[in-house]
Every structure is written in structure tokens, then in C-alpha cells.
Motif scaffolding. Structure first.
Motif, PDB file in Angstrom:
ATOM      1  N   ALA A 329       0.543  -1.098   0.017  1.00 65.87           N
ATOM      2  CA  ALA A 329      -0.029   0.005  -0.050  1.00 65.87           C
ATOM      3  C   ALA A 329       0.828   1.161  -0.047  1.00 65.87           C
ATOM      4  CB  ALA A 329      -0.746  -0.086   1.183  1.00 65.87           C
ATOM      5  N   VAL A 330       1.894   1.120   0.774  1.00 69.26           N
ATOM      6  CA  VAL A 330       2.780   2.367   0.961  1.00 69.26           C
ATOM      7  C   VAL A 330       3.466   2.521  -0.741  1.00 69.26           C
ATOM      8  CG1 VAL A 330       5.174   3.244   1.898  1.00 69.26           C
ATOM      9  CG2 VAL A 330       3.102   2.370   3.199  1.00 69.26           C
ATOM     10  N   ALA A 331       4.054   1.343  -1.063  1.00 68.88           N
ATOM     11  CA  ALA A 331       4.696   1.472  -2.296  1.00 68.88           C
ATOM     12  C   ALA A 331       3.922   1.806  -3.381  1.00 68.88           C
ATOM     13  CB  ALA A 331       5.267   0.115  -2.803  1.00 68.88           C
ATOM     14  N   LYS A 332       2.464   1.728  -3.478  1.00 70.12           N
ATOM     15  CA  LYS A 332       1.564   2.031  -4.430  1.00 70.12           C
ATOM     16  C   LYS A 332       1.338   3.768  -4.486  1.00 70.12           C
ATOM     17  CE  LYS A 332      -0.858  -2.211  -5.517  1.00 70.12           C
ATOM     18  NZ  LYS A 332      -1.992  -2.960  -5.176  1.00 70.12           N
ATOM     19  N   HIS A 333       0.933   3.918  -3.124  1.00 71.96           N
ATOM     20  CA  HIS A 333       0.445   5.309  -2.895  1.00 71.96           C
ATOM     21  C   HIS A 333       1.674   6.500  -2.795  1.00 71.96           C
ATOM     22  CE1 HIS A 333      -1.902   8.682  -1.432  1.00 71.96           C
ATOM     23  NE2 HIS A 333      -1.242   8.971  -0.353  1.00 71.96           N
ATOM     24  N   MET A 334       2.681   6.126  -2.235  1.00 67.42           N
ATOM     25  CA  MET A 334       3.801   7.249  -2.231  1.00 67.42           C
ATOM     26  C   MET A 334       4.280   7.796  -3.275  1.00 67.42           C
ATOM     27  SD  MET A 334       3.620   8.031   0.909  1.00 67.42           S
ATOM     28  CE  MET A 334       4.798   9.344   1.012  1.00 67.42           C
ATOM     29  N   PRO A 335       4.715   6.900  -4.421  1.00 66.12           N
ATOM     30  CA  PRO A 335       5.193   7.682  -5.571  1.00 66.12           C
ATOM     31  C   PRO A 335       4.179   8.606  -6.112  1.00 66.12           C
ATOM     32  CG  PRO A 335       4.752   5.134  -5.990  1.00 66.12           C
ATOM     33  CD  PRO A 335       4.540   5.457  -4.453  1.00 66.12           C
ATOM     34  N   ARG A 336       2.996   8.197  -6.223  1.00 73.50           N
ATOM     35  CA  ARG A 336       1.828   9.183  -6.645  1.00 73.50           C
ATOM     36  C   ARG A 336       1.772  10.344  -6.034  1.00 73.50           C
ATOM     37  NH1 ARG A 336      -1.865   3.773  -6.645  1.00 73.50           N
ATOM     38  NH2 ARG A 336      -1.326   2.846  -8.766  1.00 73.50           N
ATOM     39  N   VAL A 644     -15.083   9.849   4.552  1.00 74.49           N
ATOM     40  CA  VAL A 644     -16.242   9.319   3.762  1.00 74.49           C
ATOM     41  C   VAL A 644     -15.998   8.518   2.510  1.00 74.49           C
ATOM     42  CG1 VAL A 644     -16.965  11.377   2.448  1.00 74.49           C
ATOM     43  CG2 VAL A 644     -18.931   9.496   3.220  1.00 74.49           C
ATOM     44  N   ARG A 645     -14.810   9.061   1.862  1.00 74.55           N
ATOM     45  CA  ARG A 645     -14.262   8.466   0.694  1.00 74.55           C
ATOM     46  C   ARG A 645     -14.125   7.036   0.769  1.00 74.55           C
ATOM     47  NH1 ARG A 645      -9.596  12.522  -0.268  1.00 74.55           N
ATOM     48  NH2 ARG A 645     -11.309  13.733   0.439  1.00 74.55           N
ATOM     49  N   LEU A 646     -13.956   6.558   1.929  1.00 70.78           N
ATOM     50  CA  LEU A 646     -13.772   5.238   2.222  1.00 70.78           C
ATOM     51  C   LEU A 646     -14.904   4.267   1.594  1.00 70.78           C
ATOM     52  CD1 LEU A 646     -11.879   4.976   5.618  1.00 70.78           C
ATOM     53  CD2 LEU A 646     -10.787   4.534   3.487  1.00 70.78           C
ATOM     54  N   ARG A 647     -15.952   5.086   1.651  1.00 73.63           N
ATOM     55  CA  ARG A 647     -17.396   4.498   1.180  1.00 73.63           C
ATOM     56  C   ARG A 647     -17.832   4.703  -0.168  1.00 73.63           C
ATOM     57  NH1 ARG A 647     -18.268   1.544   5.876  1.00 73.63           N
ATOM     58  NH2 ARG A 647     -18.218   2.596   7.703  1.00 73.63           N
ATOM     59  N   THR A 648     -16.977   5.438  -0.723  1.00 77.88           N
ATOM     60  CA  THR A 648     -17.532   5.754  -2.046  1.00 77.88           C
ATOM     61  C   THR A 648     -16.746   4.866  -3.287  1.00 77.88           C
ATOM     62  OG1 THR A 648     -15.691   7.452  -2.194  1.00 77.88           O
ATOM     63  CG2 THR A 648     -18.108   8.174  -1.584  1.00 77.88           C
ATOM     64  N   LEU A 723      -4.796   8.535   4.202  1.00 82.11           N
ATOM     65  CA  LEU A 723      -6.303   7.617   4.201  1.00 82.11           C
ATOM     66  C   LEU A 723      -6.006   6.620   3.064  1.00 82.11           C
ATOM     67  CD1 LEU A 723      -9.686   8.432   4.610  1.00 82.11           C
ATOM     68  CD2 LEU A 723      -9.097   7.683   2.368  1.00 82.11           C
ATOM     69  N   PRO A 724      -5.390   7.066   1.781  1.00 80.72           N
ATOM     70  CA  PRO A 724      -5.411   6.052   0.714  1.00 80.72           C
ATOM     71  C   PRO A 724      -4.559   4.890   0.998  1.00 80.72           C
ATOM     72  CG  PRO A 724      -4.968   8.156  -0.027  1.00 80.72           C
ATOM     73  CD  PRO A 724      -5.044   8.398   1.346  1.00 80.72           C
ATOM     74  N   ILE A 725      -3.441   4.882   1.991  1.00 80.10           N
ATOM     75  CA  ILE A 725      -2.682   4.027   2.419  1.00 80.10           C
ATOM     76  C   ILE A 725      -3.505   2.851   3.187  1.00 80.10           C
ATOM     77  CG2 ILE A 725      -0.766   3.049   3.727  1.00 80.10           C
ATOM     78  CD1 ILE A 725       0.694   5.774   2.771  1.00 80.10           C
ATOM     79  N   TRP A 726      -4.206   3.409   4.121  1.00 82.73           N
ATOM     80  CA  TRP A 726      -5.190   2.799   4.970  1.00 82.73           C
ATOM     81  C   TRP A 726      -6.208   1.995   4.041  1.00 82.73           C
ATOM     82  CZ3 TRP A 726     -10.109   1.561   6.219  1.00 82.73           C
ATOM     83  CH2 TRP A 726     -10.426   1.081   7.451  1.00 82.73           C
ATOM     84  N   GLY A 727      -6.855   2.736   3.169  1.00 83.99           N
ATOM     85  CA  GLY A 727      -7.763   2.027   2.512  1.00 83.99           C
ATOM     86  C   GLY A 727      -7.232   0.827   1.492  1.00 83.99           C
ATOM     87  N   MET A 728      -5.998   1.177   0.907  1.00 85.00           N
ATOM     88  CA  MET A 728      -5.209   0.009   0.031  1.00 85.00           C
ATOM     89  C   MET A 728      -5.002  -1.187   0.730  1.00 85.00           C
ATOM     90  SD  MET A 728      -3.478   1.884  -3.080  1.00 85.00           S
ATOM     91  CE  MET A 728      -2.815   3.145  -2.146  1.00 85.00           C
ATOM     92  N   TYR A 729      -4.442  -0.662   2.078  1.00 84.17           N
ATOM     93  CA  TYR A 729      -4.109  -1.910   3.115  1.00 84.17           C
ATOM     94  C   TYR A 729      -5.356  -2.839   3.437  1.00 84.17           C
ATOM     95  CZ  TYR A 729      -2.808  -3.843   7.592  1.00 84.17           C
ATOM     96  OH  TYR A 729      -2.593  -4.643   8.933  1.00 84.17           O
ATOM     97  N   MET A 730      -6.302  -2.006   3.922  1.00 82.42           N
ATOM     98  CA  MET A 730      -7.429  -2.856   4.420  1.00 82.42           C
ATOM     99  C   MET A 730      -8.138  -3.742   3.201  1.00 82.42           C
ATOM    100  SD  MET A 730      -7.686  -2.681   7.746  1.00 82.42           S
ATOM    101  CE  MET A 730      -9.326  -3.226   7.912  1.00 82.42           C
TER     102      MET A 730
END
Length: 782
Positions: A329-336, A644-648, A723-730
Motif C-alpha cells: 500500500a505504501v509502495a503504491k500510494h507514495m510515488p503518486r 467518507v471517501r472510504l465508502r465511495t 487515508l489512501p494507504i489505509w484504504g489499500m491496505y484494508m
């Protein structure tokens, strides 16, 4: 006739000479063995040493699901395996190649030895596997002179015979596989199979086993790495396969088909700076250092354990699957995110890049401080004894170096020439991250990501680093207010500015916080206010309870960082670590019981004796009711607030240069999630704390210096940074059903007296929930 007699006498003389030489040679060999056994040529190992040969064994770090995360070692990366952990074709390959009569001799192969003597060693060596093991274990490389080689061979024979008496054939095979150095830090078969093929020995296929056995001839010469000798290794592997066919272990058809295949190498070096859970492993190194230094933890002989050579096994709470999902998740989000940061901080857009709000003198002062805190400065000043002026000058001289970079969304290393001062500025432009995930009931830490790349960014942002927590601190204020005032999430407070007078709580000046959107008016429920991080409501709650009770609660929740009891802490001014925050939030998910985070369950010595067993540490901090109501408040964050974006369901869309389009988050979680975003005043720190009933995870993102940050809240908020790291991880954790991550409701207390369903709530139903008289809207409306 006399001549015939003389011929007979001459022949008899030769026969006598032959027998004298034969008997003399036989006695010489016996004498050689006797002298060697008496220790004339050097001390031989006794039975106790044979039982416990002195080999350095690496300390193994084992995950909760039984996977080796890494090892601690100095020179020998060796972890022994038993015979039962070796595939049969690996054993067959060894015997066919090195010692075809292994099962029929007792340490010395008489036929092979005789052949070697007759052919003067040109027909192949006569060393059995037992002799080779003796050589590896007890006297290493042979002597360079003839007499030395003879005496060492005698010692080798004697030790081999002793080994055969002491051990079974299977144990000798296992020891030989375990002792051999396969090169590239691959000491022993287990390390070799992991480093060269990324698997455990039992998972090796036939051609992989043949390659490793082929390396016994000379692992330095037959090094399979692409830049070394892969062709020679393949040829040697094919010799092993031919030997297996010769002795009937495989048929000709299989041999021919395998010999055509490539090596299938999956080289993955095992080093301290590479691999899985690198930051956690470095934390663990410090933990083990403290443990070995404790006088209570000593060997039976009173000496200290050496974590690099005593073969300890450290059983951790880390789940290897969850750790990989977290790192991914870190490797996907951080370069972006980094690509967007670089985009906004070009010299044209920001002349002071990567810093904002600093003038030239301030930037120079910041860089000078960084220079004097660098490893380069420490090395030149204290190791090389250089003068300060020479060190400073060296920072402006171009030098060869390897720097980290994100390329096509992946981590890369770039060889370049750069001034050390420029490289410092370059690294200060990189955003860092810290992430920790924990089971709130047991305290077991399941994932620990202290940064993006340990080789280039060694500072751990889980436990070492402490950063301003922003609005993630607000739930502590709400929990204190609920505990003291019995408030409901449905209670309303005016959304108008409030000033806490000077000296009321020790603050020297009046404090009037603003909302981030500068919007005021009307009233808001506590649930809505926390969901949308409304500062004025949090300030009112702080004014009701006072800062000291909040600090007292936070300390009970396991936060050891210094926190001043002043009103401004309500908005997250304290510096706290991810480790502390996850432990504190876990108390809410665990019905008000704080459980200290656990990373190590037990430690064993090389024989399996337990040396350390962890003792759980927990304490009651809040009532089940207060904890549940606080969780209910935080559920609002993901239902209608900043999370809320976790729900969308949005498009998983990214620009071509890996800059993220913040509006698209394809998570679409349906299950209950409690959480809180956090953003500091100038967008230098972004946080997200997320909870489900059996897993609490905290994520922080920010730059090394707080002067390096996004200019606007669009990308600089916790919802975009962390938050995106948390979302991808979960999402990965939920896709792996073997993990059993909860999708259920948080446990509701049986006797809940505070109403959390606002459709059923009326303020009059609970007199304790009414606001104190001095807090009426008229008095607080500015």
C-alpha cells in the motif's frame, strides 16, 4: 646351474623388499593414524565438541504465521534445518555427485581412496561426504605443502570415522547441507534456497536442487548471479543431473528435458537493509540488544547471548501477509503523492523548493543544521578527525553517489554525481510515511512500516519519529467530555468562535481557534462536529473539562510523549508517535481497556529452550460505555465526514506521471469503520487513524522538515496524504479471507445509558446530558 640359483636369490630379494615396503607402509599408515589420533598433528575434537560443533548460527526472526522475516548475523547467515526438511531429490543429487557409496562405508571409501592413490588424484577425489563435513567443521581449507596435506587428510579420516559413530547417516547429510557456504550470504541450504530461489528447501524442485548441489564443487567459481558465472553453473548443474541418471535416481528422458531448462534463478539477497519488515527488524535489533544486556538473560555459563551467532529464534507478532499488504500500500500510494509534490515544487512554481514560507537565510540555517546532523559529518569529524572547515567544503564538492528515486511508480536507485549539499536538499523534498497495525484485544502488532525504503531512509516513523497529530487528537477530548459530562453524540453545541481567557488554564494569552473553512453559525451535534473536524466545538469541550483531565487520559492510554496541559492541545499540537497513537486508539476498540503493544511473543535458543515469554500488560482506562460512544462518534467520520471517501466508489484513476486524482477512491467499504483524519495547520503532517473491531491501524505522511509541505489542503490533508494507504491496505486484508479481519459491528455494552441513535434522542431524556448554564449559546455567540 649356479646362474639359475643366483636368479632365484635375486627374485627372492625383491620379494622380501616388496614385503618390507608393504609392511613398512602399512605400519607407517597405522603410525600416521595413531599420531593423528594422539593429537600430534593438532588437537582433535572430543565427543562433546562433535555433539556441539562451533558454527555461527544467525538469529531468525519469525512471523506469527511461521514465515522468516529476516535474520541477524555478522558473517554467517546460517539457519540449520533437519533432514526431514530436505526433499529426497536434493539428498539423491548430493549422494550421486559427491559420494555414491555413502550408505555402504563408515566414513572412508576404501575403493575411492585406492583409486585416488593409484591415479595420484587424477581420477577424482576420494573424500566422502563425512570427510568433507569433517573438513568443513573442524579444520577448513587444506595445507599447501605435501606433508601438511597428508597429516590433514589423516585427521580428516579420523574425524570422519568419529562422525559416523556419533551420528546417523541422515544427520551427517543434514549437517553437511547446513554447514556449506553457497556464497552471497547464503550460508547453509536454507539460506541458499531462500536467496537463490525465494523458497524453503522442501519446496525446491529437482533442477534447483541439482544447481545447489553443483555449487559444492566450488561456490565461488560456480556463482549463479547473472554478472558472475551462470553458464558455468548451468553446465555444472547438468553434470549433477547426469550423475543422478547414472546411478538410477532419474531416467534419461527426465535428465535430457531438465538439462535444457534455464536455471530459473530468483535471486533475492538477504541483507539487513533489504527484504520484508526492515524497519521492524531494526526496532527488534534494539529490543534484542536490551534483552541480551539484561543480566537476568544470560547463558548457563553466565556469558551474554550474541544475536549474530547464537542461533536464537525470535517469535514476533507480525503477520507476514499483513506486512506485505502494508508495504505494498505504501509502495503504491507514495510515488503518486510524491509526483504531485514534485509537480507543485518546481523552481518555477516555488523558487524556495522544497520549502515554503522560509526565506533564504532560514533555508541556509536549516540546511546547515542538517549538514551537522548527517552521517557524513559524523564520519568525517569523529572517524577521520577532519576540521570543520574541510568538512563544510566537502559538502560543496561533486562526488559519486547512489540516490533513491521513484521511477514509473516503483523504487529505484540512480548512480549520479552530485554535491552532498544538493543531495541533502534532494532528500528533504521526499515525503515520508509511518504505519502500524495492531489487534486491540491482544496488543499484537501485525504490521510495521517505518518508511518507504530502509536503505535510503533509515529513520523509523513508527516509534522513533514524533509529529504533530492534528485532529486525530480530538477523540481524546471528546472521550474526556463524555466521561465527565455524560454527553451523547447527538448533543448539540453552537458553531461559533470561543475565546478561552488568558491564564484560565495556564495559557499566557487568550486562545481563539478558527475553523479550517472559516464558517460559523448555528449548532452542530458532537457526531457531526467530529466527523467534519469542527475546531470550535472541540474548543468548547476543552473549555468544559479543562486540559489537565485530557492529558491525564492520554497518559493512561499509553502516550509517553510530553504534553503540556494547555487548551491548544485540543486541536492536536502535541508531537506523538504512530506507535503511541495506535496503542491509544486501540483502547476505544477494546471496550476501554488499554493493552500495551506487543511485538515479541517469545525467544528460544538454538535447541528450542524458551528463554523469554512476554507478559501482557493491560489496564482499565475508560468504561465500556464511554469507549463505545467515542467509537460511535468516530464512525461518523467515515459515514459523512472527512473519511467518507472510504465508502465511495470512484475511478481508480491516476495521471500518467503517477500523480493521484484525489476524487477517485475505489474502496467502497460497507462494514462499520471508526476513524479520524488529521491535518496540521500548514499541511505538513497528514494522519489517518482507522479501526474495525479487531484491527486498529495508524498512518502518518509528511516530509522530514515541516517547512516542506503542500501549499493547499487539496493534497495536504490527512484524507489525501494518509487515508489512501489505509484504504489499500484494508482492501488487501479483506481480500485475504484467511486473516479473518472483522466486518462486523463494534461491541455494544449491555447497559448503554447514553443514546447514540439521534433519531431516538431527546435532550430531556437524560438530565446529565444538558449543558452547564454558562455554556448557553447567547453567552458563547460572538
Amino acid at each position: 646351474m649356479a646362474k639359475k640359483v643366483n636368479n632365484t636369490q635375486d627374485f627372492t630379494k625383491y620379494i622380501r623388499l616388496f614385503w618390507k615396503l608393504f609392511i613398512g607402509g602399512f605400519l607407517a599408515v597405522i603410525l600416521l593414524f595413531l599420531l593423528a589420533s594422539w593429537g600430534v598433528f593438532g588437537e582433535l575434537p572430543d565427543h562433546t565438541i562433535l555433539e556441539n560443533p562451533k558454527t555461527n548460527l544467525a538469529t531468525e526472526i519469525i512471523s506469527s504465521d511461521g514465515v522468516t522475516l529476516g535474520k541477524f548475523y555478522f558473517n554467517d547467515n546460517r539457519t540449520p534445518v533437519g533432514y526431514e526438511e530436505l526433499p529426497q531429490h536434493l539428498v539423491d543429487a548430493l549422494i550421486a555427485t559427491e559420494d555414491a557409496r555413502f550408505h555402504s562405508h563408515s566414513g572412508i571409501d576404501a575403493r575411492g581412496t585406492l583409486r585416488a592413490i593409484v591415479k595420484l588424484g587424477k581420477g577424482g577425489g576420494a573424500s566422502t561426504i563425512s570427510q568433507q563435513l569433517a573438513k568443513q567443521l573442524f579444520h577448513g581449507e587444506g595445507s599447501k605443502n605435501t606433508l601438511g596435506r597428508i597429516t590433514q587428510k589423516a585427521k580428516e579420516w579420523i574425524i570422519a570415522i568419529k562422525l559416523e559413530r556419533q551420528y546417523t547417516k541422515e544427520e551427517i547429510i543434514a549437517q553437511y547441507f547446513n554447514i556449506y557456504d553457497f556464497g552471497n550470504n547464503a550460508d547453509g541450504i536454507r539460506s541458499a534456497s531462500r536467496i537463490y530461489f525465494g523458497k524453503e528447501p522442501m519446496a525446491l524442485d529437482l533442477k534447483e536442487s541439482a544447481m545447489l548441489v553443483g555449487m559444492f564443487k566450488n561456490s565461488s567459481l560456480y556463482n549463479p548471479r547473472p554478472e558472475r558465472n551462470p553458464i558455468g553453473v548451468k553446465n555444472r548443474r547438468n553434470v549433477v543431473l547426469a550423475q543422478m541418471e547414472k546411478y538410477g535416481y532419474i531416467n534419461e528422458k527426465l535428465k535430457d528435458s531438465l538439462q535444457k531448462l534455464d536455471l530459473g534463478l530468483r535471486y533475492s539477497p538477504e541483507s539487513h537493509r533489504e527484504g520484508t519488515a526492515t524497519y521492524f527488524r531494526e526496532y527488534l535489533r534494539a529490543f534484542m540488544k536490551d534483552w541480551t544486556n539484561d543480566k537476568k538473560n544470560r547463558k548457563p555459563d553466565g556469558t551474554k547471548y550474541n544475536i549474530n551467532s547464537d542461533g536464537l529464534k525470535v517469535y514476533t507478532t507480525i503477520d507476514s501477509r499483513m506486512q506485505l499488504y502494508a508495504e505494498d500500500a505504501v509502495a503504491k500510494h507514495m510515488p503518486r503523492l510524491q509526483a504531485e509534490f514534485f509537480h507543485q515544487n518546481t523552481p518555477k512554481r516555488n523558487p524556495t523548493a522544497p520549502f515554503l514560507e522560509l526565506d533564504k537565510d532560514e533555508i541556509e540555517a536549516l540546511m546547515n543544521r542538517g549538514m551537522k546532523q548527517s552521517e557524513r559529518w559524523r564520519h568525517m569529524k569523529y572517524d577521520l578527525k577532519k576540521k570543520d572547515k574541510d568538512i563544510i567544503d566537502s559538502f560543496d564538492k561533486p562526488t559519486k553517489m547512489t540516490v533513491f528515486a521513484w521511477k514509473d511508480g516503483k523504487a529505484h536507485e540512480i548512480d549520479t554525481i552530485m554535491k552532498p549539499m544538493d543531495s541533502m536538499r534532494y532528500y528533504k523534498s521526499f515525503l515520508r510515511t509511518g504505519m502500524m497495525s495492531m489487534d486491540p484485544q491482544t496488543g499484537h502488532v501485525k504490521a510495521w512500516v517505518g518508511g518507504m525504503n530502509y536503505k535510503h531512509f533509515q529513520y523509523d516513523h513508527v516509534k522513533q519519529a514524533k509529529r504533530q497529530v492534528g485532529s486525530t487528537f480530538k477523540p481524546f477530548v471528546y472521550a474526556t467530555a463524555i466521561d465527565q459530562l455524560h454527553l451523547s453524540p447527538c448533543d448539540e453545541l453552537p458553531n461559533t468562535q470561543i475565546t478561552i481567557e488568558a491564564n484560565k488554564y495556564g495559557n499566557p494569552e487568550p486562545w481563539t481557534p478558527r475553523n479550517s473553512d472559516n464558517k460559523y453559525g448555528g449548532t452542530k451535534t458532537l457526531k457531526n462536529a467530529l466527523a467534519n473536524s469542527v475546531n470550535t466545538i472541540t474548543a468548547r469541550l476543552m473549555d468544559k473539562v479543562g486540559p489537565q483531565p485530557v492529558v491525564d487520559l492520554v497518559k493512561k492510554l499509553g502516550v509517553e510523549s510530553e504534553i503540556l496541559p494547555v487548551p491548544s492541545i485540543a486541536l492536536g499540537t502535541p508531537d506523538v508517535s504512530v506507535y503511541e497513537m495506535v496503542g491509544a486508539y486501540s483502547t476505544f476498540a477494546n471496550q476501554g481497556v488499554y493493552t500495551k503493544p506487543v511485538m515479541v511473543t517469545h525467544i528460544e535458543d538454538k535447541n528450542g529452550t524458551i528463554l523469554y515469554q512476554f507478559t501482557p500488560e493491560s489496564r482499565d482506562v475508560l468504561s465500556e460505555e464511554v469507549a463505545y460512544v467515542t467509537v460511535n462518534l468516530m464512525e461518523g467520520v467515515t459515514q459523512s465526514g472527512s473519511g467518507v471517501r472510504l465508502r465511495t466508489k470512484g475511478a481508480d484513476a491516476y495521471r500518467a506521471d503517477y500523480r493521484e486524482i484525489v476524487t477517485g477512491y475505489p474502496y467502497e467499504f460497507k462494514n462499520p469503520i471508526a476513524g479520524k483524519t488529521g491535518t496540521t495547520q500548514n499541511q505538513s503532517d497528514g494522519w489517518f487513524m482507522g479501526m474495525v473491531p479487531n484491527l486498529v491501524t495508524g498512518v502518518w505522511v509528511g516530509a522530514e522538515d515541516r517547512a516542506a509541505h503542500f501549499a493547499s489542503i487539496t493534497y495536504g490533508q490527512g484524507g489525501a496524504m494518509a487515508l489512501p494507504i489505509w484504504g489499500m491496505y484494508m482492501r488487501s486484508c479483506y481480500e485475504d479471507e484467511t486473516l479473518n479481519i472483522s466486518k462486523g459491528e463494534f461491541k455494544k455494552p449491555k447497559d448503554l445509558s447514553i443514546e447514540v441513535d439521534c433519531s431516538k434522542y431527546t435532550p430531556d431524556q437524560d438530565s446529565n446530558s444538558s449543558l452547564p448554564e454558562e455554556d448557553t449559546p447567547e453567552e458563547l455567540d460572538f
